[in-house]
Design a protein around this motif. Sequence first.
Motif, PDB file in Angstrom:
ATOM      1  N   ILE A  65       0.877  -1.178   0.000  1.00 56.30           N
ATOM      2  CA  ILE A  65       0.000   0.000   0.000  1.00 56.30           C
ATOM      3  C   ILE A  65       0.906   1.217   0.000  1.00 56.30           C
ATOM      4  O   ILE A  65       1.891   1.267   0.736  1.00 56.30           O
ATOM      5  CB  ILE A  65      -0.977  -0.021   1.193  1.00 56.30           C
ATOM      6  N   ARG A  66       0.586   2.177  -0.882  1.00 55.74           N
ATOM      7  CA  ARG A  66       1.423   3.379  -1.007  1.00 55.74           C
ATOM      8  C   ARG A  66       0.606   4.577  -0.558  1.00 55.74           C
ATOM      9  O   ARG A  66      -0.425   4.886  -1.160  1.00 55.74           O
ATOM     10  CB  ARG A  66       1.888   3.540  -2.449  1.00 55.74           C
ATOM     11  N   VAL A  67       1.061   5.225   0.503  1.00 56.98           N
ATOM     12  CA  VAL A  67       0.293   6.312   1.105  1.00 56.98           C
ATOM     13  C   VAL A  67       1.089   7.606   0.988  1.00 56.98           C
ATOM     14  O   VAL A  67       2.255   7.646   1.374  1.00 56.98           O
ATOM     15  CB  VAL A  67       0.015   6.009   2.592  1.00 56.98           C
ATOM     16  N   TYR A 261      -2.364  -5.699   9.867  1.00 54.70           N
ATOM     17  CA  TYR A 261      -1.010  -5.570   9.304  1.00 54.70           C
ATOM     18  C   TYR A 261      -0.792  -6.597   8.200  1.00 54.70           C
ATOM     19  O   TYR A 261       0.022  -7.507   8.321  1.00 54.70           O
ATOM     20  CB  TYR A 261       0.037  -5.710  10.420  1.00 54.70           C
ATOM     21  N   ASN A 262      -1.578  -6.479   7.142  1.00 57.45           N
ATOM     22  CA  ASN A 262      -1.587  -7.491   6.097  1.00 57.45           C
ATOM     23  C   ASN A 262      -0.685  -7.181   4.906  1.00 57.45           C
ATOM     24  O   ASN A 262      -0.369  -8.065   4.132  1.00 57.45           O
ATOM     25  CB  ASN A 262      -3.013  -7.678   5.586  1.00 57.45           C
ATOM     26  N   PHE A 263      -0.322  -5.951   4.723  1.00 57.80           N
ATOM     27  CA  PHE A 263       0.488  -5.624   3.542  1.00 57.80           C
ATOM     28  C   PHE A 263       1.938  -6.027   3.762  1.00 57.80           C
ATOM     29  O   PHE A 263       2.491  -5.782   4.841  1.00 57.80           O
ATOM     30  CB  PHE A 263       0.409  -4.141   3.227  1.00 57.80           C
ATOM     31  N   ASN A 264       2.539  -6.630   2.763  1.00 63.05           N
ATOM     32  CA  ASN A 264       3.954  -6.960   2.886  1.00 63.05           C
ATOM     33  C   ASN A 264       4.800  -5.705   2.919  1.00 63.05           C
ATOM     34  O   ASN A 264       5.883  -5.691   3.482  1.00 63.05           O
ATOM     35  CB  ASN A 264       4.392  -7.841   1.714  1.00 63.05           C
ATOM     36  N   GLN A 265       4.293  -4.680   2.254  1.00 65.44           N
ATOM     37  CA  GLN A 265       5.067  -3.451   2.192  1.00 65.44           C
ATOM     38  C   GLN A 265       4.159  -2.245   2.385  1.00 65.44           C
ATOM     39  O   GLN A 265       3.080  -2.180   1.796  1.00 65.44           O
ATOM     40  CB  GLN A 265       5.754  -3.355   0.837  1.00 65.44           C
ATOM     41  N   VAL A 266       4.597  -1.318   3.210  1.00 68.12           N
ATOM     42  CA  VAL A 266       3.896  -0.039   3.364  1.00 68.12           C
ATOM     43  C   VAL A 266       4.877   1.039   2.956  1.00 68.12           C
ATOM     44  O   VAL A 266       6.003   1.080   3.435  1.00 68.12           O
ATOM     45  CB  VAL A 266       3.439   0.195   4.818  1.00 68.12           C
ATOM     46  N   LYS A 267       4.419   1.894   2.041  1.00 63.97           N
ATOM     47  CA  LYS A 267       5.324   2.896   1.492  1.00 63.97           C
ATOM     48  C   LYS A 267       4.734   4.285   1.744  1.00 63.97           C
ATOM     49  O   LYS A 267       3.585   4.531   1.370  1.00 63.97           O
ATOM     50  CB  LYS A 267       5.437   2.635  -0.004  1.00 63.97           C
ATOM     51  N   PHE A 268       5.490   5.154   2.388  1.00 65.90           N
ATOM     52  CA  PHE A 268       5.055   6.537   2.576  1.00 65.90           C
ATOM     53  C   PHE A 268       5.859   7.436   1.641  1.00 65.90           C
ATOM     54  O   PHE A 268       7.077   7.521   1.761  1.00 65.90           O
ATOM     55  CB  PHE A 268       5.271   6.990   4.026  1.00 65.90           C
ATOM     56  N   ASP A 269       5.165   8.097   0.749  1.00 66.34           N
ATOM     57  CA  ASP A 269       5.814   8.988  -0.205  1.00 66.34           C
ATOM     58  C   ASP A 269       5.489  10.420   0.199  1.00 66.34           C
ATOM     59  O   ASP A 269       4.334  10.710   0.487  1.00 66.34           O
ATOM     60  CB  ASP A 269       5.261   8.696  -1.611  1.00 66.34           C
ATOM     61  N   HIS A 270       6.482  11.273   0.217  1.00 68.33           N
ATOM     62  CA  HIS A 270       6.250  12.622   0.753  1.00 68.33           C
ATOM     63  C   HIS A 270       6.072  13.666  -0.332  1.00 68.33           C
ATOM     64  O   HIS A 270       6.754  13.642  -1.344  1.00 68.33           O
ATOM     65  CB  HIS A 270       7.389  13.018   1.688  1.00 68.33           C
ATOM     66  N   PHE A 271       5.160  14.604  -0.078  1.00 66.97           N
ATOM     67  CA  PHE A 271       4.865  15.675  -1.033  1.00 66.97           C
ATOM     68  C   PHE A 271       4.884  17.010  -0.310  1.00 66.97           C
ATOM     69  O   PHE A 271       4.661  17.071   0.886  1.00 66.97           O
ATOM     70  CB  PHE A 271       3.494  15.448  -1.661  1.00 66.97           C
ATOM     71  N   HIS A 284      -1.490   7.060 -10.362  1.00 65.12           N
ATOM     72  CA  HIS A 284      -1.194   5.753  -9.764  1.00 65.12           C
ATOM     73  C   HIS A 284       0.225   5.651  -9.211  1.00 65.12           C
ATOM     74  O   HIS A 284       0.862   4.613  -9.270  1.00 65.12           O
ATOM     75  CB  HIS A 284      -1.434   4.639 -10.797  1.00 65.12           C
ATOM     76  N   VAL A 285       0.721   6.764  -8.668  1.00 66.87           N
ATOM     77  CA  VAL A 285       2.006   6.728  -7.986  1.00 66.87           C
ATOM     78  C   VAL A 285       1.780   6.380  -6.510  1.00 66.87           C
ATOM     79  O   VAL A 285       2.594   5.746  -5.868  1.00 66.87           O
ATOM     80  CB  VAL A 285       2.734   8.078  -8.119  1.00 66.87           C
ATOM     81  N   VAL A 286       0.637   6.838  -5.978  1.00 70.74           N
ATOM     82  CA  VAL A 286       0.239   6.439  -4.625  1.00 70.74           C
ATOM     83  C   VAL A 286      -1.190   5.906  -4.698  1.00 70.74           C
ATOM     84  O   VAL A 286      -1.912   6.157  -5.673  1.00 70.74           O
ATOM     85  CB  VAL A 286       0.321   7.614  -3.626  1.00 70.74           C
ATOM     86  N   ASP A 287      -1.589   5.171  -3.649  1.00 75.90           N
ATOM     87  CA  ASP A 287      -2.847   4.434  -3.734  1.00 75.90           C
ATOM     88  C   ASP A 287      -4.023   5.086  -3.036  1.00 75.90           C
ATOM     89  O   ASP A 287      -5.133   5.082  -3.529  1.00 75.90           O
ATOM     90  CB  ASP A 287      -2.671   3.040  -3.111  1.00 75.90           C
ATOM     91  N   ILE A 288      -3.790   5.659  -1.860  1.00 78.31           N
ATOM     92  CA  ILE A 288      -4.935   5.990  -1.017  1.00 78.31           C
ATOM     93  C   ILE A 288      -4.634   7.199  -0.157  1.00 78.31           C
ATOM     94  O   ILE A 288      -3.514   7.380   0.300  1.00 78.31           O
ATOM     95  CB  ILE A 288      -5.293   4.761  -0.136  1.00 78.31           C
ATOM     96  N   ARG A 289      -5.616   8.062  -0.008  1.00 75.53           N
ATOM     97  CA  ARG A 289      -5.442   9.212   0.873  1.00 75.53           C
ATOM     98  C   ARG A 289      -6.791   9.837   1.169  1.00 75.53           C
ATOM     99  O   ARG A 289      -7.800   9.452   0.592  1.00 75.53           O
ATOM    100  CB  ARG A 289      -4.511  10.265   0.254  1.00 75.53           C
TER     101      ARG A 289
END
Lengths: 625, 362
Positions: A65-67, A261-271, A284-289
């Motif tokens: 998941i990319r947040v 805690y099901n995602f193998n990877q959690v990614k926080f991208d900063h803006f 589609h660079v990040v998934d949810i917000r």
Amino acid sequence: MRSVISFMLAILGAAVCVAGAQAAETACTNPDYRHGISHLLPLKYGPEFSHFEFTNPDAPKAGEIRVPIMGTFDNYNGVIEKGRLASGYEITGGIVYDRFLEPSIDEPVSYYGRLADGVAIHPEMDWIAFRLRKDAYWHDGEPITIDDVLYTYNTFLEHGSVAIKTAFAAVERVFAFGDNEICFVRRKAVEVNPTLPFTIGIFNILPKHYWEDRDITKTTIEPPLASGPYRLVEADVGRLLVYERVEDYWGRDIPVNRGRYNFNQVKFDHFKDETVMGEAQKSHVVDIREEGVSKNWATQYDFPAVKAGLFKRDLRPVASVEGLWWPLIWNTERTALSDIRVREALWLLFDFKWTNKILFYDFYDTGVSFFQNSPMAHSGLPSEKELELLEPWRDQVPPRVFTEEFRHPPSTGVGVQRQNLKRALDLFSEAGYEVTDGVMRNVHTGAPLTLDFIGVSYYSIRQNLSLVQNLDLIGVKWTGQAPEVSNWLHRSRTGKFDGNSVRLAPSNTPGLQLRNWFGSEAAGQDYGQNWMRIRNPVIDSLIDSVIEADTAEDLYAATRALDRVLLWNFYMIPMGSQPGFRLVHWDKFGEVRNDNLNRIPFIDAWWWDEDKAQRVKDGLLQLRD
Amino acid sequence: MTTVNDGSVPGQRSWITPLTRRRLSNFRANRRGFWSLWIFVVLFSVTLMAEMVANDKPLLVGYEGSLYFPVFRTYPETAFGGVFEVEADYREHEVQAMITRGDGWMIWPPIPFSYNTIDYYLPAPAPSPPSATHWFGTDNMGKDVAAQLIYGARLSFLFGLVLTVLSSVIGVCIGGVQGYFGGLVDLAGQRFVEVWAGLPVLFILIILASIVESNVFWLLGILVAFSWMSLVGVVRAEFLRARNFQYVTAARALGASDTRIMLRHVLPNGMVATLTFLPFILTGSITLLTSLDFLGFGLPAESPSLGRLLAQGRTNVHAPWLGLTTFFTLALMLTLLIFTGEAVRDAFDPRKDDRGRSKVPE
């Protein structure tokens, strides 16, 4: 021989000393450990519960998941206030640490043991005891011991940020007992705050052996050792954080964590720019917000992927108390505004229906309660229990409290309501203000009535548009400006304004907070947030009733009565209230849908749905062609 | 320089000297600049009459046989049979109904909104797109964009003009004094200018904005305080050069005072450089005001402003009419002024003959 005797004597002496100390210690004797604690309402989950209902214990552990995060970071140490903390390393919560208690988000205020397998509270709350789980260990394999716990709380008390120290202000001392128990003794002089156990229990526990040869009073960009479900594997300071699920996490099967805690990877991208962040999500660079801006919510989500059903714009109801969204508040210390008739007149001149339609894209619900979206909000006429609280004050309470449900003045949605205007002019004239030569003046002094509005941003000023337009119409001079933030704060605190906007977000455990916002003690004080400068014995007494409530029923009666008195005194003009959480996301995830949660747990309770993800992938390829 | 011997014939002191005539014809020879000036004058005259072009009050109201002029005079609603003692809001449907009931009629300006009129009867959320009612749409408060452009352009130009005149006068005086006296005065003056030019204007504006409530005069004062430097260098150079010319020495020998020599004999030389610069300083001032408004440190929020419209265009990318219309307005105004400026420069160019052709090979 002599040495042996003296040695034995020494041991004996030491034992006596210890016994003496324990004899004097009455705190935390015979703690009655429970699996969880709650405020006023009974716990929803019993001692043998296997998982929270909003989780899926069979969820696949997969995917990512990319947040996006607005802002930046340069620090992994959340104990101190210095630096900008990396997401995931929050000192309460986050995804890399563990804490004694875990809140259950499908109940108002309930907490269950996570690192603690038992929590006990003295009936008068003289002390609070936690029992540490024995099988917990750090990511390096070392066990989590009571030493770590003691170290953590002592560090908080000694080096913690102001927020942490404030949270622990009511704690007199902390000591360990038994082989894995810890006791917090309450400072007797401090008033009992029923939320103290939760406050203590939600702080993360830090590893002593890791910090022993490091300085915890400094910021760091070396990711510290942790114990939680995720581990930081990649970081680009200020820009990117990638967390990986810890395969042998000690707590993956305890009830509060099962299915989470099901995602193998959690990614926080900063803006650093809201618009760029929105566009990044669209591509589609990040998934949810969460979409924070009504305008964007209304206009930005009609791109092809939405039409193809790959991207979702979801208004999610949430169960947490919402309250009022930036109401317009009055400084009741000003001569004109100290008169309830003037405040009522001003209330009549504001048109929420028009404001919402033209300025907010009809997004907000009409705000009619300080505790909107919760059972603490008033509705209908006062109940018997409320009347019990209100009756002694009948002559000091606006009569409408007893006879009418609070609502906004009638509106046809075109900004000016002639009926309201007429009534407002009558009220002004009762209060001693009349229009002469097109200017509203005090009939005794002849001084024109002026109103000075400030706001934290341009938008706070803009939302008063219908009011100020009507003020122009009846000859009330006004000024409106959004000074630079620290200046705004200074003016708000020192009362250098007539009208202002502030977001007072109530929690599910209202209490001392209310005294800070509406209590006479806090009025005119620099530390307080009673910017309206309310000095009203009725409100003080009702706040006491809220704090003293020990059943849910009493609490609701007190908050509802308080709600009515606050609103019918017209201390503020309520505007809107958020109808829910504005979730925008790519449709790649599975969830146990539940509209009664305090927050949307997409990072910790949703899971990767392979089929949906594949559909998004294919759909995007098709759209590109 | 030719100022003295090329000047007027003694005894025939018409202001159209041969030199002026040559300059005028040079100006006219630059066709683009000449027409730009005319177009600008026409457009600017229209904005000068903004109250008659875009207003939320009718130009003329007939009510029960008598005439009312709401643009010039304030009438309470009671004059038309209403109930309120305050000025009638002629856009309100109920007031319109009252006037119709009294056999009345109204003549509205072509744009029935002022720059600060909120259109309560908007059908869609603000900013709403261009329509028959709002030619260029509305901004995010429901105010008409066309009306704001007209008022905003007028304010920008007038503000720029006043700023230019004030800062030029100060700049010419200081530059003149420095150049004429030279020596220590010049040295001290130049160092002062250097230090002063190094002050960060924007930060000073931000700090001041938090202390005082900004209004037109504050802003003007601060901008003048920091924009007079642009002419100092040129004027100083002219004065430095001219102070030792023979005719200046002659005037001094005849007993003329320093002031008289500076104003009467040296200044006309300096003026050529100044006047050439002036139109460009003007466009610079307009741009400066716009950018300050854009950043939010400009004129108070209730005044019409092109910069603020641009800022709205930036934050409302889904409403392109905000940014585009303002951009074209500004671009048109600045282009016309620049073309005019080029013609002015030609006019004062001593190397051009009276048909605007270069006398020296370029």
